[in-house]
Design a protein around this motif. Structure first.
Motif, PDB file in Angstrom:
ATOM      1  N   LYS A 138      72.622 -16.210  19.984  1.00 24.70           N
ATOM      2  CA  LYS A 138      73.778 -16.288  19.242  1.00 24.70           C
ATOM      3  C   LYS A 138      75.353 -15.852  19.404  1.00 24.70           C
ATOM      4  CE  LYS A 138      76.546 -16.682  14.739  1.00 24.70           C
ATOM      5  NZ  LYS A 138      76.751 -17.836  15.244  1.00 24.70           N
ATOM      6  N   HIS A 139      74.218 -13.560  18.885  1.00 25.76           N
ATOM      7  CA  HIS A 139      75.639 -13.161  19.846  1.00 25.76           C
ATOM      8  C   HIS A 139      75.663 -12.466  20.807  1.00 25.76           C
ATOM      9  CE1 HIS A 139      76.515 -12.623  15.473  1.00 25.76           C
ATOM     10  NE2 HIS A 139      75.005 -12.800  15.117  1.00 25.76           N
ATOM     11  N   MET A 140      75.077 -13.725  22.407  1.00 24.87           N
ATOM     12  CA  MET A 140      75.366 -12.872  23.353  1.00 24.87           C
ATOM     13  C   MET A 140      76.678 -12.773  23.978  1.00 24.87           C
ATOM     14  SD  MET A 140      75.836 -13.905  26.866  1.00 24.87           S
ATOM     15  CE  MET A 140      76.429 -15.659  26.551  1.00 24.87           C
ATOM     16  N   ALA A 141      77.639 -13.581  23.597  1.00 23.63           N
ATOM     17  CA  ALA A 141      79.075 -13.035  24.134  1.00 23.63           C
ATOM     18  C   ALA A 141      79.402 -12.089  23.209  1.00 23.63           C
ATOM     19  CB  ALA A 141      79.791 -14.941  23.868  1.00 23.63           C
ATOM     20  N   LEU A 142      79.590 -11.515  22.237  1.00 16.23           N
ATOM     21  CA  LEU A 142      79.864 -10.535  21.311  1.00 16.23           C
ATOM     22  C   LEU A 142      79.420  -9.341  22.317  1.00 16.23           C
ATOM     23  CD1 LEU A 142      81.231  -9.681  19.321  1.00 16.23           C
ATOM     24  CD2 LEU A 142      79.717  -9.274  17.705  1.00 16.23           C
ATOM     25  N   LEU A 143      78.553  -9.567  22.476  1.00 14.82           N
ATOM     26  CA  LEU A 143      77.371  -8.035  22.971  1.00 14.82           C
ATOM     27  C   LEU A 143      77.816  -7.790  24.532  1.00 14.82           C
ATOM     28  CD1 LEU A 143      74.621  -8.193  22.029  1.00 14.82           C
ATOM     29  CD2 LEU A 143      76.475  -6.581  20.756  1.00 14.82           C
ATOM     30  N   TYR A 144      77.857  -9.306  25.425  1.00 15.45           N
ATOM     31  CA  TYR A 144      78.730  -9.092  26.241  1.00 15.45           C
ATOM     32  C   TYR A 144      80.315  -9.088  26.578  1.00 15.45           C
ATOM     33  CZ  TYR A 144      78.234 -11.266  31.720  1.00 15.45           C
ATOM     34  OH  TYR A 144      77.989 -11.449  32.746  1.00 15.45           O
ATOM     35  N   GLY A 145      80.611  -8.909  26.260  1.00 17.94           N
ATOM     36  CA  GLY A 145      81.759  -8.391  25.717  1.00 17.94           C
ATOM     37  C   GLY A 145      81.883  -7.045  26.330  1.00 17.94           C
ATOM     38  N   PHE A 146      80.793  -6.074  25.614  1.00 19.89           N
ATOM     39  CA  PHE A 146      81.299  -5.258  25.619  1.00 19.89           C
ATOM     40  C   PHE A 146      80.400  -4.944  26.832  1.00 19.89           C
ATOM     41  CE2 PHE A 146      80.342  -5.197  20.696  1.00 19.89           C
ATOM     42  CZ  PHE A 146      81.832  -4.248  20.561  1.00 19.89           C
ATOM     43  N   ILE A 147      79.867  -5.145  27.384  1.00 18.20           N
ATOM     44  CA  ILE A 147      79.617  -4.776  28.934  1.00 18.20           C
ATOM     45  C   ILE A 147      80.689  -5.006  29.976  1.00 18.20           C
ATOM     46  CG2 ILE A 147      77.655  -5.482  30.848  1.00 18.20           C
ATOM     47  CD1 ILE A 147      76.513  -4.382  28.146  1.00 18.20           C
ATOM     48  N   ALA A 148      81.489  -5.881  29.463  1.00 15.96           N
ATOM     49  CA  ALA A 148      82.520  -6.451  30.019  1.00 15.96           C
ATOM     50  C   ALA A 148      83.083  -4.752  30.454  1.00 15.96           C
ATOM     51  CB  ALA A 148      83.685  -7.865  29.650  1.00 15.96           C
ATOM     52  N   TRP A 149      83.441  -4.299  29.003  1.00 16.82           N
ATOM     53  CA  TRP A 149      84.511  -3.043  29.180  1.00 16.82           C
ATOM     54  C   TRP A 149      84.009  -2.304  29.924  1.00 16.82           C
ATOM     55  CZ3 TRP A 149      89.345  -2.574  27.497  1.00 16.82           C
ATOM     56  CH2 TRP A 149      89.210  -3.088  26.092  1.00 16.82           C
ATOM     57  N   GLY A 150      82.655  -2.642  30.488  1.00 18.34           N
ATOM     58  CA  GLY A 150      82.111  -1.092  31.549  1.00 18.34           C
ATOM     59  C   GLY A 150      82.359  -1.735  32.818  1.00 18.34           C
ATOM     60  N   THR A 151      82.733  -2.901  32.655  1.00 21.15           N
ATOM     61  CA  THR A 151      83.329  -3.300  34.077  1.00 21.15           C
ATOM     62  C   THR A 151      84.740  -3.205  34.533  1.00 21.15           C
ATOM     63  OG1 THR A 151      83.746  -6.125  33.521  1.00 21.15           O
ATOM     64  CG2 THR A 151      81.522  -5.171  33.959  1.00 21.15           C
TER      65      THR A 151
END
Length: 494
Positions: A430-443
């Motif tokens: 459900k919230h994969m896209a939201l949390l993956y957005g924070f991983i994108a901040w790492g990149t």
């Protein structure tokens, strides 16, 4: 009422096809390594940016990464508010329009390109990125990493198509760079080649739009009753079927409000020992993925920020990509210093894209079989060796330079199959896209560090020094993986 299995499978397969089409388009960011020598040469010869260098193209990727981080974070919120289809349409409009607008920005300042083709384009790109992945994972919950790998393989394989389109359109005569600077960098000055650079953005924008619309028409979101076992929606108790409610409490644990005995997962019903436990310890990452009814976006973010595994994934994305960004974005500029064949270097980009494409589902299968830590150890260990030895190819046949670049990219791409699947298995789809957005901040921050190091150190360290840095950051990622302790809802290590 449940849909017939055949209908569900067809809808799921169509969604995968649609997701691949979309990722073939948004994966065009992987053409920067092949594309940038052309538009950097255009700026040097046709605008006031006469001192622009090949390594300055790293700032375009940095802007793309930061725009993408915002877009990825917004994507999950937009899906919650407007639904996946409207969110995809908005992303498509932004991505395609900003690509075509570079027909104008490339004739002006490089800063305009960084903003339009970098930041805003990256924003639209990453709005699109997680949505088809999340929908497809819902359709095939028993193989989430493999399905994610197939779709993001479209991103990996995009350059194999668009590198050839770009080179065939801009440089059909296979010119080699004819201007050599004191630092040994090479640039194109041929007038007919430079004339075609602005029009290439119109070609790309139209191609992206066609693929994205086809993808949008194919995607089918599954009905709630066909969601599978990566999220638990209902539990059966002595008193009938009830919704599972898991409030987060202040002492760092999740406690269940009911006493579930049997869990309904998809079409199967079985007893889950871990579900019978009264509490789930966040410190040991025994976390129960919940359905959309159980947690809101704010709650799941609080949960993620108290979980060690989430920080390990974030830091891995940041650290590993600091160095590999040098190879991904500068392989052609480096190859031009000892290979005088532009079409061959374009083929290097296309072949590495094939590795990028096939590597993603491959590493997805590896993770499904052996887990996160074993997979990341293979990826980071291989990158450590490959980046450190890349400069050895200068004295070897050209084909070995191609092989080395393909290996680096084929290893690095595995992260983008592993990370989203890991997040979804810990916290739910459900919230994969939201949390993956924070991983994108790492990149994004890794891309910033790559640009700072690349533009500041390249003149003193040369390409070999940058590649040694890439080896070192990959080695650090290898050590960081030891700390990962993520577990799924059954308590099994991911």
């Amino acid at each position: 009422m449940k849909l017939p299995l055949r209908s569900r499978n067809i809808a799921g397969l169509l969604t995968i096809v649609g997701g691949v089409f979309m990722h073939l388009s948004i994966g065009a960011t992987y053409t920067y390594g092949n594309f940038s020598p052309y538009f950097v040469s255009y700026y040097r010869n046709r605008t006031a940016e006469t001192e622009l260098r090949n390594e300055d193209s790293l700032w375009l990727m940095t802007a793309t990464s930061f725009g993408g981080a915002i877009g990825m974070s917004m994507s999950g919120l937009m899906v919650d508010r407007f639904g996946p289809r409207i969110s995809l349409i908005l992303g498509i409009v932004v991505f395609c329009a900003t690509t075509a607008l570079n027909y104008f920005s490339v004739r002006g300042s490089y800063a305009a390109m960084v903003i339009i083709y970098g930041f805003i384009n990256g924003f639209g790109n990453r709005i699109i990125y997680p949505i088809p992945v999340a929908i497809a994972m819902k359709c095939f919950p028993t193989r989430p990493t493999f399905v994610a790998g197939i779709i993001v393989a479209g991103s990996g394989g995009a350059a194999s198509i668009f590198n050839q389109i770009i080179t065939a359109f801009i440089n059909p005569d296979n010119y080699s760079p004819d201007l050599v600077t004191q630092e040994g960098d090479r640039y194109f000055t041929q007038p007919d080649l430079l004339d075609r650079v602005p029009y290439s953005f119109l070609v790309l924008g139209g191609s992206f739009f066609l693929l994205l619309v086809l993808g949008l028409l194919c995607i089918r979101e599954p009905a709630p009753e066909v969601l599978g076992n990566t999220e638990i929606d209902l539990v059966e108790t002595k008193h009938g079927t009830e919704e599972l409610s898991l409030p987060i409490i202040s002492n760092g644990k999740i406690e269940m409000t009911g006493k579930p005995e049997v869990v309904s997962i998809g079409s199967q019903t079985h007893v889950s020992d871990s579900i019978k436990r009264k509490s789930y310890d966040l410190g040991s990452s025994i976390i129960l993925p919940t359905s959309a009814k159980d947690m809101g976006a704010l709650e799941v973010m609080k949960l993620a920020f108290r979980t060690r595994a989430f920080y390990v994934v974030f830091l891995s994305a940041l650290i590993i990509n600091i160095g590999t960004g040098f190879v991904f974005n500068l392989y052609k500029s480096y190859g031009q210093t000892f290979i005088a064949d532009d079409k061959f270097l374009s083929v290097v980009g296309s072949m590495s894209s094939v590795f990028n494409c096939l590597g993603r589902p491959f590493w997805g299968l590896v993770m499904d079989r052996f887990g996160y830590r074993a997979t990341l150890w293979c990826i980071t260990g291989g990158l450590t060796v490959a980046c450190a030895t890349l400069t050895l190819t200068e004295g070897m046949p050209q084909g070995l330079f191609m092989l080395w670049v393909c290996v680096v990219i084929g290893l690095g791409c595995g992260q983008w199959a592993v990370y989203p699947a890991t997040i979804s298995r810990i916290f739910g789809i459900k919230h994969m896209a939201l949390l993956y957005g924070f991983i994108a901040w790492g990149t994004a921050f890794s891309s910033l560090l790559t640009s700072i190091a690349g533009t500041g150190l390249k003149s003193s360290l040369g390409f070999s020094g940058l590649f040694y840095i890439a080896s070192g950051t990959s080695g650090f990622g290898f050590l960081l993986t030891i700390l990962f302790n993520g577990k799924d809802y059954t308590g099994g290590r991911i």
